[in-house]
Scaffold this motif. Sequence first.
Motif, PDB file in Angstrom:
ATOM      1  N   VAL A  76      66.675  56.955  54.440  1.00 17.27           N
ATOM      2  CA  VAL A  76      65.435  57.647  54.811  1.00 17.27           C
ATOM      3  C   VAL A  76      65.272  57.716  56.328  1.00 17.27           C
ATOM      4  O   VAL A  76      64.987  58.780  56.891  1.00 17.27           O
ATOM      5  CB  VAL A  76      64.211  56.955  54.168  1.00 17.27           C
ATOM      6  N   ASP A 135      55.569  62.571  44.510  1.00 11.23           N
ATOM      7  CA  ASP A 135      55.696  63.545  45.586  1.00 11.23           C
ATOM      8  C   ASP A 135      54.967  64.835  45.219  1.00 11.23           C
ATOM      9  O   ASP A 135      54.294  65.451  46.048  1.00 11.23           O
ATOM     10  CB  ASP A 135      57.178  63.814  45.857  1.00 11.23           C
ATOM     11  N   ASN A 192      67.510  60.983  57.062  1.00 10.27           N
ATOM     12  CA  ASN A 192      66.406  61.893  56.724  1.00 10.27           C
ATOM     13  C   ASN A 192      66.358  62.302  55.248  1.00 10.27           C
ATOM     14  O   ASN A 192      65.956  63.414  54.915  1.00 10.27           O
ATOM     15  CB  ASN A 192      66.462  63.147  57.607  1.00 10.27           C
ATOM     16  N   TYR A 193      66.765  61.379  54.378  1.00 13.79           N
ATOM     17  CA  TYR A 193      66.594  61.630  52.950  1.00 13.79           C
ATOM     18  C   TYR A 193      65.102  61.650  52.610  1.00 13.79           C
ATOM     19  O   TYR A 193      64.301  60.935  53.219  1.00 13.79           O
ATOM     20  CB  TYR A 193      67.231  60.504  52.133  1.00 13.79           C
ATOM     21  N   LYS A 194      64.731  62.446  51.624  1.00 14.08           N
ATOM     22  CA  LYS A 194      63.395  62.342  51.045  1.00 14.08           C
ATOM     23  C   LYS A 194      63.350  61.080  50.196  1.00 14.08           C
ATOM     24  O   LYS A 194      64.369  60.657  49.628  1.00 14.08           O
ATOM     25  CB  LYS A 194      63.087  63.562  50.185  1.00 14.08           C
ATOM     26  N   GLU A 213      64.903  61.156  46.859  1.00 20.77           N
ATOM     27  CA  GLU A 213      66.340  61.413  46.791  1.00 20.77           C
ATOM     28  C   GLU A 213      67.202  60.167  46.942  1.00 20.77           C
ATOM     29  O   GLU A 213      68.403  60.216  46.678  1.00 20.77           O
ATOM     30  CB  GLU A 213      66.749  62.396  47.909  1.00 20.77           C
TER      31      GLU A 213
END
Length: 220
Positions: free
Chosen positions: A84, A169, A88-90, A93
């Motif tokens: 994360v 989310d 920059n993973y959500k 994910e």
Amino acid sequence: MTPMKEDYLKIIFELGGKSKKISNKQIAMGLNIAAGSVTEMVTKLVEEGLAKHTPYAGISLTEEGIQIAEIMVRKHRMWETFLVEKLNYKLSEVDSDAEVLEHVTSDHLLDSLDKFLGYPTHCPHGGVIPDKEGNYQEDSHTLLADVKEGATVKVDRFIDNHELLNYLDEIDLDIGDRIHVVHHAPFEGPTTVKLLDNESPTDERQISYKAAHYVFVQED
């Protein structure tokens, strides 16, 4: 030890099995598997001295089970933090890739990753990360589903479940949100909450029965 056994130990730990009894239904929901398949694995964990089972009450971890769970949780949540923060993973994910990485992580790699990330104490979905010596502050184990109507609480953490994180989310519920519990619908209906920090005073969310059992909160 097989990855499946490790996953069972992790989910029991996440649900509070270090200090309380966890039901087969809770384990099944957390792992997205049929409740009937849990019994066999629980029996194996008990036979191997990793868990103890009390009929009609549930399962909790032994000291050995806790130690293994803490190591796996540390690896998994460290990789989630890396994915994360650095890639920059959500949040929704990260679970599947962190699951793969945790099972191939050596102690040396884990220590290096810990240092690189600045010794994080919590993962992106609020779960505690034990340090190298096994020290950590206990997670909150108060479920949103158990909060009395009319109470105000703060969202503390989510169970590490891909389906759950996608759902949260979609309804825009985040760690740190202050919520007022309006109503628990009967017969496994949704929980209605009001978000208190949003600009709209009537910003309400309906949270499914299943999700309300995997969102942990603290008194506000």
